[in-house]
Each structure stands twice: as C-alpha cells, then as structure tokens.
Design a protein around this motif. Structure first.
Motif, PDB file in Angstrom:
ATOM      1  N   LYS A 107     -60.757 -10.338  -8.544  1.00 22.11           N
ATOM      2  CA  LYS A 107     -60.400  -8.964  -8.194  1.00 22.11           C
ATOM      3  C   LYS A 107     -58.888  -8.906  -7.994  1.00 22.11           C
ATOM      4  N   ALA A 192     -61.740  -1.428   3.663  1.00 19.49           N
ATOM      5  CA  ALA A 192     -62.899  -2.311   3.823  1.00 19.49           C
ATOM      6  C   ALA A 192     -63.052  -3.232   2.620  1.00 19.49           C
ATOM      7  N   GLU A 193     -62.799  -2.708   1.436  1.00 12.50           N
ATOM      8  CA  GLU A 193     -62.887  -3.532   0.220  1.00 12.50           C
ATOM      9  C   GLU A 193     -61.850  -4.652   0.263  1.00 12.50           C
ATOM     10  N   ALA A 195     -60.472  -5.954   2.991  1.00  9.97           N
ATOM     11  CA  ALA A 195     -60.821  -6.883   4.066  1.00  9.97           C
ATOM     12  C   ALA A 195     -61.961  -7.815   3.670  1.00  9.97           C
ATOM     13  N   ALA A 196     -62.857  -7.343   2.800  1.00  7.88           N
ATOM     14  CA  ALA A 196     -64.026  -8.130   2.428  1.00  7.88           C
ATOM     15  C   ALA A 196     -63.759  -9.112   1.295  1.00  7.88           C
ATOM     16  N   SER A 197     -62.586  -9.028   0.669  1.00 10.35           N
ATOM     17  CA  SER A 197     -62.301  -9.855  -0.508  1.00 10.35           C
ATOM     18  C   SER A 197     -61.540 -11.117  -0.135  1.00 10.35           C
ATOM     19  N   ASP A 198     -61.930 -12.231  -0.775  1.00 10.91           N
ATOM     20  CA  ASP A 198     -61.181 -13.476  -0.617  1.00 10.91           C
ATOM     21  C   ASP A 198     -60.454 -13.860  -1.899  1.00 10.91           C
ATOM     22  N   SER A 204     -53.019  -7.698   1.304  1.00 12.53           N
ATOM     23  CA  SER A 204     -53.341  -6.938   2.507  1.00 12.53           C
ATOM     24  C   SER A 204     -52.749  -5.533   2.412  1.00 12.53           C
TER      25      SER A 204
END
Length: 236
Positions: A107, A192-193, A195-198, A204
């Motif tokens: 992503k 939220a998307e 924050a949820a991605s690694d 950020s």
C-alpha cells in the motif's frame, strides 16, 4: 472550446488542481458526479476530453456505473478524444483498454518520488527532466499496462505509476491533482486506514502534512507539465 468531461467517483476526491488548471487556460468543464447518482453520458458528442478522478472503490467491484464508463473510455480512445486518469481513473483506463487491476505489492500513502522509465516517451509530457519528481499517492491496487501503452513513470513501491497511449492519453497511479485542502480532508477521513497499515509505503498523517506548501508547489509543477501536454489534444 468544447467542455472536458470530468468523472468524480467520491465526494472527497474532486478534481482539485485539475480544474484550477483548466480555468486558468479558459477551458470549460462539466462534472459527472458518479457518487451523487449522475448518469454516465451515452455519448461524447460535444465533449473535448475525458478526465477520470480517484475513488475508494475497486475497478473490479460490481458497480453499475463501471461498465458504461469503461465503454465511454473505449469510445474516446477510438475517436482520438484525449483521456486522462488519476489513480482509480488510471485503473479504469487500463481495464477498459485491455489491462488488469489487482493488489499492489505494498500500500502506498503519502508523498513519494516518481522516476522516468522511458525518456523518449516521457519527453512530450515531462520535457527533458531526468531527476525524480515529487508526487502524491494513496492506493492499495494498481494496473498492468494496456496493450500499446508505454510506461513513463515508476516509484519505489509501485512499478507502474504512469503510462501514455498514442501520445494523447495518460493514465496515472499517482495523484498530481492534490491541493492542501484535499490532502487535509483525506488525512482526516483516512486516518484509521493509515494507522492500521504496516506498509513501508504508508506515511503518518504528520509526515504527510509537513511542508505542505512547498510539496504542493512541487506537485503542481509536475501537474502543469502533464496537463499542458494533455490539453493540446483536446477536440475543438
């Protein structure tokens, strides 16, 4: 000059700097608000060009407006009416013209450089630029190149960032239309998307919003080059 037809697929993903550019050059435009239920035009009579913006949906989703939009893209290309696609728009173009759309290896959200992959094909659109250029990204899927297209840009996290076809049409995975207002809106709705991605390709919210005026000005330099070339082919 006949108007440019602009497809908006999400209320938060408007044309941004693209219509600022058209207004500056005295080019009329007409917005088709897919997100608000506007009907897909049945023909391109009285239209000088077609622009497709981004959206959160997938080209592979079973949505009623996708088949007629794909048909309209094919009609435009067959009639030499210039088409330009931003992110989802570039994916719609690729799908309509024989390519495919699927998950990108990573992503990609935030600022990132795009690099020229074919100097000869890119020259008409980007001049003699050789150094990487700053673009904005927000995608999890990407396209394959449709038959006959030439890739002109890639990035560290996405192999196909832009392609051109018949020296008249351009499909982009990146967003060159962004404004500070659009970026702030996306950071708010997409927090939220993020924050949820690694993914290493996801930045950020703070990183995305830092140095916004400088970065946006650089982005618009890239957009000006691409848009200036694209409007040369508009049908009079």
């Amino acid at each position: 000059m006949l108007p440019v037809l602009i497809f908006r697929h999400s209320p938060t993903e408007g044309p941004g700097y693209f219509t600022t550019f058209l207004d500056r050059h005295g080019i009329p435009w007409r917005l088709v608000r897919i997100d608000a239920g506007d009907a897909v035009p049945e023909s391109l009579n009285g239209i000088s060009g077609v622009c497709l913006m981004g959206g959160h949906m997938s080209v592979n989703d079973d949505l009623p407006w996708i088949p007629p939009v794909l048909a309209l893209i094919r009609e435009a290309v067959a009639s030499d009416i210039p088409v330009i696609g931003h992110c989802l728009g570039g994916q719609l173009m690729a799908r309509a013209l024989g390519g495919s759309v699927g998950a990108n290896p990573e992503k990609e959200i935030g600022w990132g450089e795009v690099r020229i992959t074919d100097a000869d094909a890119a020259r008409a659109w980007l001049g003699d630029a050789t150094q990487p250029m700053l673009a904005f990204h927000w995608h999890g899927e990407t396209f394959s190149l449709p038959p006959g297209a030439t890739r002109i840009l890639d990035s560290a996290f996405c192999a196909n960032q832009a392609y051109v076809l018949n020296d008249r049409h351009i499909g982009m995975q990146c967003h060159v239309e962004m404004t500070p207002e659009l970026i702030a809106s996306w950071c708010d709705s997409g927090a939220a998307e993020i924050a949820a991605s690694d993914s290493p390709g996801v930045q950020s919210v703070a990183a995305i919003q830092s140095d916004m005026p400088v970065r946006t000005a650089q982005l618009h330099q890239l957009a000006d080059k691409i848009y200036s070339r694209w409007i040369q082919g508009l049908r009079k």
